[in-house]
Structure formats: structure tokens, C-alpha cells
Write a protein that holds these residues in place. Structure first.
Motif, PDB file in Angstrom:
ATOM      1  N   ALA A 111     -44.997  45.554 101.499  1.00  0.00           N
ATOM      2  CA  ALA A 111     -45.623  44.329 100.978  1.00  0.00           C
ATOM      3  C   ALA A 111     -44.594  43.463 100.248  1.00  0.00           C
ATOM      4  O   ALA A 111     -44.571  42.233 100.401  1.00  0.00           O
ATOM      5  N   ILE A 112     -43.716  44.109  99.471  1.00  0.00           N
ATOM      6  CA  ILE A 112     -42.687  43.363  98.731  1.00  0.00           C
ATOM      7  C   ILE A 112     -41.692  42.721  99.696  1.00  0.00           C
ATOM      8  O   ILE A 112     -41.390  41.523  99.593  1.00  0.00           O
ATOM      9  N   SER A 113     -41.198  43.499 100.657  1.00  0.00           N
ATOM     10  CA  SER A 113     -40.252  42.947 101.638  1.00  0.00           C
ATOM     11  C   SER A 113     -40.876  41.783 102.404  1.00  0.00           C
ATOM     12  O   SER A 113     -40.241  40.741 102.591  1.00  0.00           O
ATOM     13  N   ASN A 114     -42.122  41.977 102.858  1.00  0.00           N
ATOM     14  CA  ASN A 114     -42.799  40.924 103.619  1.00  0.00           C
ATOM     15  C   ASN A 114     -42.893  39.641 102.795  1.00  0.00           C
ATOM     16  O   ASN A 114     -42.694  38.533 103.301  1.00  0.00           O
ATOM     17  N   HIS A 115     -43.199  39.811 101.512  1.00  0.00           N
ATOM     18  CA  HIS A 115     -43.320  38.662 100.604  1.00  0.00           C
ATOM     19  C   HIS A 115     -41.990  37.912 100.503  1.00  0.00           C
ATOM     20  O   HIS A 115     -41.941  36.679 100.618  1.00  0.00           O
ATOM     21  N   TRP A 116     -40.889  38.652 100.305  1.00  0.00           N
ATOM     22  CA  TRP A 116     -39.577  37.988 100.170  1.00  0.00           C
ATOM     23  C   TRP A 116     -39.139  37.349 101.483  1.00  0.00           C
ATOM     24  O   TRP A 116     -38.588  36.239 101.481  1.00  0.00           O
ATOM     25  N   PHE A 117     -39.354  38.057 102.613  1.00  0.00           N
ATOM     26  CA  PHE A 117     -38.951  37.475 103.904  1.00  0.00           C
ATOM     27  C   PHE A 117     -39.685  36.148 104.146  1.00  0.00           C
ATOM     28  O   PHE A 117     -39.110  35.199 104.681  1.00  0.00           O
ATOM     29  N   GLN A 118     -40.966  36.090 103.764  1.00  0.00           N
ATOM     30  CA  GLN A 118     -41.729  34.848 103.913  1.00  0.00           C
ATOM     31  C   GLN A 118     -41.151  33.762 103.007  1.00  0.00           C
ATOM     32  O   GLN A 118     -41.019  32.598 103.403  1.00  0.00           O
ATOM     33  N   LEU A 119     -40.769  34.159 101.793  1.00  0.00           N
ATOM     34  CA  LEU A 119     -40.173  33.207 100.847  1.00  0.00           C
ATOM     35  C   LEU A 119     -38.826  32.689 101.376  1.00  0.00           C
ATOM     36  O   LEU A 119     -38.498  31.510 101.217  1.00  0.00           O
ATOM     37  N   PHE A 120     -38.052  33.574 102.004  1.00  0.00           N
ATOM     38  CA  PHE A 120     -36.777  33.155 102.611  1.00  0.00           C
ATOM     39  C   PHE A 120     -37.039  32.097 103.687  1.00  0.00           C
ATOM     40  O   PHE A 120     -36.330  31.105 103.801  1.00  0.00           O
ATOM     41  N   LYS A 121     -38.080  32.366 104.496  1.00  0.00           N
ATOM     42  CA  LYS A 121     -38.437  31.431 105.571  1.00  0.00           C
ATOM     43  C   LYS A 121     -38.852  30.085 104.961  1.00  0.00           C
ATOM     44  O   LYS A 121     -38.428  29.022 105.417  1.00  0.00           O
ATOM     45  N   ASP A 122     -39.693  30.144 103.916  1.00  0.00           N
ATOM     46  CA  ASP A 122     -40.168  28.909 103.256  1.00  0.00           C
ATOM     47  C   ASP A 122     -39.002  28.106 102.676  1.00  0.00           C
ATOM     48  O   ASP A 122     -39.079  26.885 102.574  1.00  0.00           O
ATOM     49  N   ASN A 123     -37.939  28.823 102.264  1.00  0.00           N
ATOM     50  CA  ASN A 123     -36.759  28.163 101.684  1.00  0.00           C
ATOM     51  C   ASN A 123     -35.669  27.887 102.719  1.00  0.00           C
ATOM     52  O   ASN A 123     -34.531  27.558 102.368  1.00  0.00           O
ATOM     53  N   HIS A 124     -36.037  28.063 104.005  1.00  0.00           N
ATOM     54  CA  HIS A 124     -35.125  27.766 105.126  1.00  0.00           C
ATOM     55  C   HIS A 124     -33.846  28.594 105.095  1.00  0.00           C
ATOM     56  O   HIS A 124     -32.766  28.104 105.427  1.00  0.00           O
ATOM     57  N   LEU A 125     -33.964  29.852 104.635  1.00  0.00           N
ATOM     58  CA  LEU A 125     -32.831  30.773 104.748  1.00  0.00           C
ATOM     59  C   LEU A 125     -32.895  31.403 106.136  1.00  0.00           C
ATOM     60  O   LEU A 125     -33.634  30.943 107.000  1.00  0.00           O
ATOM     61  N   ALA A 126     -32.165  32.483 106.363  1.00  0.00           N
ATOM     62  CA  ALA A 126     -32.146  33.098 107.693  1.00  0.00           C
ATOM     63  C   ALA A 126     -33.446  33.853 107.978  1.00  0.00           C
ATOM     64  O   ALA A 126     -34.208  34.183 107.070  1.00  0.00           O
ATOM     65  N   ASP A 127     -33.667  34.126 109.255  1.00  0.00           N
ATOM     66  CA  ASP A 127     -34.810  34.950 109.665  1.00  0.00           C
ATOM     67  C   ASP A 127     -34.523  36.417 109.380  1.00  0.00           C
ATOM     68  O   ASP A 127     -33.396  36.787 109.021  1.00  0.00           O
ATOM     69  N   SER A 128     -35.557  37.260 109.595  1.00  0.00           N
ATOM     70  CA  SER A 128     -35.366  38.709 109.505  1.00  0.00           C
ATOM     71  C   SER A 128     -35.605  39.324 110.876  1.00  0.00           C
ATOM     72  O   SER A 128     -35.960  38.616 111.827  1.00  0.00           O
ATOM     73  N   HIS A 129     -35.428  40.641 110.978  1.00  0.00           N
ATOM     74  CA  HIS A 129     -35.641  41.313 112.268  1.00  0.00           C
ATOM     75  C   HIS A 129     -37.120  41.582 112.533  1.00  0.00           C
ATOM     76  O   HIS A 129     -37.475  42.055 113.596  1.00  0.00           O
ATOM     77  N   ILE A 130     -38.003  41.246 111.568  1.00  0.00           N
ATOM     78  CA  ILE A 130     -39.429  41.549 111.717  1.00  0.00           C
ATOM     79  C   ILE A 130     -40.110  40.450 112.536  1.00  0.00           C
ATOM     80  O   ILE A 130     -40.001  39.266 112.217  1.00  0.00           O
ATOM     81  N   LEU A 131     -40.818  40.871 113.577  1.00  0.00           N
ATOM     82  CA  LEU A 131     -41.540  39.925 114.429  1.00  0.00           C
ATOM     83  C   LEU A 131     -43.032  39.937 114.163  1.00  0.00           C
ATOM     84  O   LEU A 131     -43.725  38.956 114.403  1.00  0.00           O
ATOM     85  N   ASP A 132     -43.545  41.076 113.662  1.00  0.00           N
ATOM     86  CA  ASP A 132     -44.990  41.243 113.557  1.00  0.00           C
ATOM     87  C   ASP A 132     -45.278  42.367 112.549  1.00  0.00           C
ATOM     88  O   ASP A 132     -44.467  43.288 112.405  1.00  0.00           O
ATOM     89  N   ILE A 133     -46.440  42.282 111.890  1.00  0.00           N
ATOM     90  CA  ILE A 133     -46.826  43.303 110.909  1.00  0.00           C
ATOM     91  C   ILE A 133     -48.248  43.778 111.240  1.00  0.00           C
ATOM     92  O   ILE A 133     -49.225  43.264 110.703  1.00  0.00           O
ATOM     93  N   PRO A 134     -48.376  44.753 112.155  1.00  0.00           N
ATOM     94  CA  PRO A 134     -49.710  45.189 112.573  1.00  0.00           C
ATOM     95  C   PRO A 134     -50.510  45.908 111.491  1.00  0.00           C
ATOM     96  O   PRO A 134     -51.729  45.916 111.516  1.00  0.00           O
TER      97      PRO A 134
END
Length: 367
Positions: free
Chosen positions: A89-112
Motif C-alpha cells: 500500500a505504501i509503495s503503491n501510494h508513492w509510485f502514484q505520487l511520482f506519476k502525479d509529479n511527472h517523475l519516472a514510471d515504475s515496473h508495476i502495471l497492475d495491482i490485482p
């Protein structure tokens, strides 16, 4: 329902369709999908990756690793309740924040499922990208012994334990055992300087020397995004470890992305800000568990001395830790996850069955 049943300790035995061995790390297990399933999911789900990109299911566990060992508790506790869900949950939150701030993508494509990521295969950069805002832990121990050069960076005199550093420091170490690199010992987790990386960038799996300042920029930007967000919930981002890798997007362009997890209590130190201002260090990360282990065993040198690994593994295998200590660390993970995400982490009664059901129904990946 016993607490032990809520813990996902073994995560490499799921009936996920794969034609390769399951790779099981200290905390996560990786199931590489067949080429057919990878292509089908890319098409069905519209993932922004090359149509022939290899995909994997990454399943987190509740196992707890410290000092390179897996630990267990009384009452059949083979892990920490809620730890896996909190980390994801914490990682997902930060990766989304990175995306919102136009930083790089992550290797995660989906969270089933809270325990599961669908990821694309990346070419990993063989560096643990460590960023430090305060001097503590191994860096303080080295400084206290008189070391003033850390990863090629000269540290000034007069620094104090657990105090903020004059600037944010990047202190990389090796990821895995790298061979044949001048000045770099053939061992996991050894400190390297920027000069070492620049002179041997291909050995560290960089595609180009130009990507070295780029990874440093992403590391600093990611650190700042997390640090600012933690500050807003009265937490201090002390230090952390990021990992990077390369992938190709749907158009075939290579890009550097964030890999593994970011800003979690496993890969970072997080301190309570109000306690720190009052002169106390209150850990909201795995560091609290490490400190407990160092105080719990009569000979802490076993945990700190890499020449005593056999004794250390025996210690972890033969000692059942008090359940109350396992539940304390559970509370640490759950409460910091809830502070960061603003949402309650709900513990599943049977996480393994939930994962199987969702991967069968929505992804057709169960045999």
C-alpha cells in the motif's frame, strides 16, 4: 481465526501458470508468466509495454527479514500480520505520487490484490541507490570509528549522531556480487563511489554513462516527494534505498524506471517528527525491529559481524521471538501505512485463497 492464519508466510507455492522456476526472495516471490499469457494480458488490459514484453506476478509475503535472516515468532507466527499489505500500500501510494509529479514510471502495471503486483521485466541497474538526509546507522558507526570518506564523499568533522547532514547524500552500494570491477570487492552490498560507477557503467548495467546523473536526479526527486509528504503527517524521512531498471514502452523506447519498492518501512528509516524535536528517536520502520534484536540477544556481534553468518542463521532458525514483539512491529507497519495512505489496512482472513480467486476470475492465470 488465529492470527497465524492471517499471515502469508509461504508465497512460492501458488498455482499460477508458469513454465519457469518461481524465484523467491526474502519477502517477495516472482512467477514469470508464459509468453502466451503475457501477450494476452498486454492486449486485454492495454498495458503500455511492448507486445512481447515478459510479465510476472509478484506476490509479497508477511515474512520479516533483518540482518539477512528470516525471523519467526511464538504461536506459529511465520511473519508479521499486515506487513505485506502495508508495504504494498505504501509503495503503491508513492509510485502514484511520482506519476502525479511527472517523475519516472515504475515496473508495476497492475495491482490485482493488496499482496500482488503484475510487473514487466526490467533490466536492473546493479546498484542499491541509497539516499541519506541524517547520519545514523552504518554511516554513523563508520564515522564514529574515524572514517571521513564515504562512497567517495568527504564528510566534515563535528557531525552528531542522528543529526541532519549538511546536504542530501547519495551513498550507493552494489546490488549482488559484481565481478572484475577495479576497486570494488566481489561481495554484495559494498559501498561504491560515483567514480567507480562512471568508470565501469556497463558493469553496473547502465545503458549509457549519461544515465548516471539521470538516476541521481530521479533518486533526489523521489526522495523529496516522499520527504515532503511524510513531513505533512509529522514524520521524518531519514534515509532510503531505491532500485532502478530499464524497460521498453509500447513504442519500443528504452526508459529508466523505479523498481522494487520505494519509501517503505523495510527500505527506509522513518522517524516520528514530534518525538525527534523532543530529543527522542521513535522508529516507524523496520529499524525498530533491528534494535529489538540487537538488545534481545546477549551477543549482538553475531548480528553485526559478517564473519559469523553461520551462527546468525542458526540464531534466527532456533529462536522463536515473543509474540508481543511481532505484534509491536505489526502495529508499526499498519499505523505508518495508514498515516501515509490515509486509509485503513484491512487484514484478510485467508490471503492466499483470495489471491488465487482473483487471479483465476479476472486474469485466467490459475492452473
Amino acid at each position: 481465526m488465529s492470527i497465524a492464519n492471517q499471515v502469508l508466510a509461504v508465497n512460492d507455492d501458488l498455482p499460477i501458470r508458469t513454465n519457469k522456476p518461481v524465484h523467491s526472495g526474502k519477502v517477495r516471490s516472482v512467477y514469470w508468466l508464459t509468453e502466451e499469457d503475457s501477450r494476452r494480458l498486454i492486449k486485454q488490459k492495454g498495458y503500455d509495454v511492448a507486445e512481447d514484453a515478459p510479465l510476472a506476478i509478484m506476490v509479497i509475503s508477511d515474512r520479516i527479514s533483518a540482518f539477512d535472516c528470516i525471523w519467526h515468532g511464538e504461536g506459529g507466527l511465520k511473519g508479521v500480520p499486515g506487513k505485506g499489505a502495508a508495504l504494498n500500500a505504501i509503495s503503491n501510494h508513492w509510485f502514484q505520487l511520482f506519476k502525479d509529479n511527472h517523475l519516472a514510471d515504475s515496473h508495476i502495471l497492475d495491482i490485482p490484490h493488496p499482496f500482488v503486483w503484475i510487473v514487466q521485466k526490467a533490466k536492473p541497474v546493479m546498484i542499491e541507490a541509497i539516499c541519506r538526509q541524517y547520519i545514523t546507522g552504518s554511516m554513523w558507526r563508520a564515522y564514529e570509528k574515524g572514517e571521513r570518506n564515504f562512497c567517495g564523499i568527504a564528510l566534515p568533522e563535528g557531525l552528531g549522531k542522528d543529526k541532519i547532514l549538511p546536504e542530501l547524500l547519495i551513498t550507493p552500494s552494489t546490488k549482488g556480487i559484481l565481478k572484475g570491477i577495479p576497486n570494488v570487492p566481489e561481495a554484495d552490498d559494498v559501498n561504491v563511489s560515483r567514480n567507480d560507477i562512471e568508470a565501469n557503467f556497463q558493469a553496473f548495467n547502465f545503458s549509457s554513462a549519461k544515465d548516471i546523473p539521470h538516476y541521481e536526479k530521479l533518486l533526489k526527486e523521489g526522495f523529496k516527494v516522499i520527504s515532503d509528504a511524510l513531513d505533512s503527517v509529522d514524520q521524518i524521512f531519514v534515509d532510503t534505498k531505491f532500485e532502478f531498471g530499464y524497460v521498453n514502452d509500447a513504442a519500443g523506447n528504452e526508459k529508466l524506471i523505479y523498481m522494487d519498492e520505494v519509501g517503505t518501512p523495510d527500505s527506509s528509516r522513518i522517524w516520528d517528527k514530534k518525538e525527534y524535536q523532543a530529543g527522542n528517536i521513535v522508529e516507524n520502520s523496520k529499524e525498530g525491529f533491528r534494535q529489538f534484536l540487537l538488545n534481545y540477544f546477549p551477543d549482538p556481534d553475531i548480528l553485526l559481524n559478517k564473519n559469523r553468518m553461520d551462527e546468525r542463521f542458526a540464531l534466527a532458525k532456533e529462536n522463536t521471538l515473543p509474540q508481543e514483539e511481532i505484534m509491536k512491529i505489526s502495529q508499526t507497519y499498519l499505523s505508518i501505512a495508514e498515516k501515509i495512505t490515509g486509509k485503513k489496512i484491512v487484514l484478510s482472513d485467508d490471503p492466499k485463497q483470495e489471491i488465487i480467486d482473483i487471479l483465476k476470475k479476472d486474469y485466467d492465470l490459475i492452473v
